[in-house]
Design a protein around this motif. Structure first.
Motif, mmCIF file in Angstrom:
data_model
loop_
_atom_site.group_PDB
_atom_site.id
_atom_site.type_symbol
_atom_site.label_atom_id
_atom_site.label_comp_id
_atom_site.label_asym_id
_atom_site.label_seq_id
_atom_site.Cartn_x
_atom_site.Cartn_y
_atom_site.Cartn_z
ATOM 1 N N GLY A 32 -0.490 29.419 -9.355
ATOM 2 C CA GLY A 32 -0.037 28.049 -9.183
ATOM 3 C C GLY A 32 -0.109 27.283 -10.488
ATOM 4 N N LEU A 33 0.784 26.313 -10.645
ATOM 5 C CA LEU A 33 0.774 25.433 -11.808
ATOM 6 C C LEU A 33 0.646 23.987 -11.339
ATOM 7 C CD1 LEU A 33 3.588 26.981 -14.047
ATOM 8 C CD2 LEU A 33 1.119 27.194 -14.339
ATOM 9 N N ARG A 34 -0.337 23.291 -11.873
ATOM 10 C CA ARG A 34 -0.509 21.883 -11.525
ATOM 11 C C ARG A 34 0.547 21.044 -12.233
ATOM 12 N NH1 ARG A 34 -5.212 21.280 -13.462
ATOM 13 N NH2 ARG A 34 -4.630 20.158 -15.361
ATOM 14 N N SER A 65 -5.661 27.474 -12.510
ATOM 15 C CA SER A 65 -5.223 26.285 -11.785
ATOM 16 C C SER A 65 -6.115 26.125 -10.542
ATOM 17 C CB SER A 65 -3.743 26.407 -11.425
ATOM 18 O OG SER A 65 -3.255 25.209 -10.867
ATOM 19 N N ASN A 66 -5.599 25.616 -9.446
ATOM 20 C CA ASN A 66 -6.414 25.477 -8.230
ATOM 21 C C ASN A 66 -6.157 26.688 -7.343
ATOM 22 O OD1 ASN A 66 -7.776 24.649 -5.918
ATOM 23 N ND2 ASN A 66 -7.200 22.504 -6.189
ATOM 24 N N TRP A 67 -6.775 27.813 -7.725
ATOM 25 C CA TRP A 67 -6.513 29.068 -7.006
ATOM 26 C C TRP A 67 -6.977 29.011 -5.557
ATOM 27 C CZ3 TRP A 67 -10.447 28.413 -10.473
ATOM 28 C CH2 TRP A 67 -11.741 28.703 -10.032
ATOM 29 N N CYS A 81 -4.242 27.170 -3.555
ATOM 30 C CA CYS A 81 -3.030 27.986 -3.417
ATOM 31 C C CYS A 81 -3.207 29.039 -2.330
ATOM 32 C CB CYS A 81 -2.688 28.632 -4.758
ATOM 33 S SG CYS A 81 -2.247 27.442 -6.050
ATOM 34 N N ALA A 82 -4.383 29.685 -2.327
ATOM 35 C CA ALA A 82 -4.655 30.692 -1.299
ATOM 36 C C ALA A 82 -4.760 30.049 0.073
ATOM 37 C CB ALA A 82 -5.944 31.434 -1.639
ATOM 38 N N PHE A 83 -5.434 28.903 0.150
ATOM 39 C CA PHE A 83 -5.605 28.191 1.419
ATOM 40 C C PHE A 83 -4.251 27.803 2.003
ATOM 41 C CE2 PHE A 83 -6.380 24.477 4.056
ATOM 42 C CZ PHE A 83 -7.516 24.825 4.766
ATOM 43 N N SER A 84 -3.311 27.443 1.131
ATOM 44 C CA SER A 84 -1.998 26.969 1.579
ATOM 45 C C SER A 84 -1.105 28.074 2.115
ATOM 46 C CB SER A 84 -1.273 26.278 0.406
ATOM 47 O OG SER A 84 -2.014 25.213 -0.095
ATOM 48 N N TYR A 85 -1.366 29.308 1.693
ATOM 49 C CA TYR A 85 -0.445 30.398 2.001
ATOM 50 C C TYR A 85 -0.178 30.565 3.497
ATOM 51 C CZ TYR A 85 1.592 35.066 2.086
ATOM 52 O OH TYR A 85 2.423 36.136 2.326
ATOM 53 N N PRO A 86 -1.183 30.659 4.367
ATOM 54 C CA PRO A 86 -0.879 30.803 5.798
ATOM 55 C C PRO A 86 -0.162 29.588 6.375
ATOM 56 C CG PRO A 86 -3.162 31.383 5.332
ATOM 57 C CD PRO A 86 -2.631 30.690 4.121
ATOM 58 N N VAL A 146 2.126 21.177 -2.011
ATOM 59 C CA VAL A 146 2.202 22.540 -2.539
ATOM 60 C C VAL A 146 3.563 23.129 -2.195
ATOM 61 C CG1 VAL A 146 1.185 24.845 -2.528
ATOM 62 C CG2 VAL A 146 -0.285 22.851 -2.205
ATOM 63 N N LYS A 147 4.242 23.672 -3.206
ATOM 64 C CA LYS A 147 5.553 24.294 -2.990
ATOM 65 C C LYS A 147 5.523 25.726 -3.498
ATOM 66 C CE LYS A 147 8.162 19.952 -3.289
ATOM 67 N NZ LYS A 147 9.214 19.190 -4.001
#
Length: 204
Positions: A139-141, A30-32, A35-40, A4-5
């Protein structure tokens, strides 16, 4: 970091530096959840996510446990308003998903994909009172199944008061931005939650 970038993260820093809190606005796109999980994990920050309560108490508890594993916090609808104001005063990030059909009696009707549909006006009402930064996040896959996450600002500096007219106008800007995001990759949108079930048909 390889899967994830994040892009345009300077908007996040600017919002924190201005010390007025941030609204992330997003959708079931997308995989919302990822994306949220990755933020922290990728920013060292965390966010509070306003979420509906699932009909099954056990399922609701389990889903929220997973959602909070990386450091985020779930604010359940019905217990949300006071906590949202508190988080914004603490210069935190609050996230809304704004692409579902809203209650027709307590919403703003705006144009979305050419249809007059009820849309959540809560983010606009709170924004016009508290003046947080408004950022749409999505996010875009990619072809290799990695994800690129983008942040874009929604400007409302010209709307100076919390009038019904301005609430509707800002709600329209938010929904127009969501429509713009969906048009990038329509196949990424979770469309089957009946977004248009309460649409009004305008007379010719």
């Amino acid at each position: 970091n390889q899967f994830v970038k994040f892009y345009n993260t300077e908007l996040l820093k600017k919002a924190r530096d201005e010390n007025k809190g941030t609204f992330f606005l997003s959708g079931h796109y997308s995989n919302w959840e990822l994306c949220a999980f990755s933020y922290p994990l990728l920013t060292g920050d965390s966010m509070s996510i306003v979420a509906k309560i699932q009909a099954s108490r056990g399922l609701n508890k389990k889903i929220n446990e997973y959602r909070e594993l990386s450091g985020n916090k779930i604010i359940e609808i019905g217990f949300s308003l006071k906590e949202i104001f508190t988080k914004l005063k603490q210069n935190k990030v609050v996230t809304f998903l704004i692409d579902q059909s809203a209650n027709a009696e307590y919403s703003a009707y705006v144009n979305f994909f050419g249809m007059n549909v009820p849309s959540f006006s809560g983010p606009a009402k709170i924004a016009l009172r508290q003046r947080p930064e408004l950022i749409i996040a999505y996010g875009l896959r990619q072809k290799d199944f990695s994800y690129e996450v983008f942040f874009e600002k929604i400007n409302y500096s010209d709307l100076n008061e919390s009038s019904d007219e301005n609430i509707t106008e800002l709600t329209q800007r938010i929904q127009s931005k969501m429509e713009e995001v969906i048009r990038k990759c329509p196949e990424h949108w979770l469309w089957f939650h009946r977004r248009f079930k309460h649409r009004k048909i305008n007379s010719p």
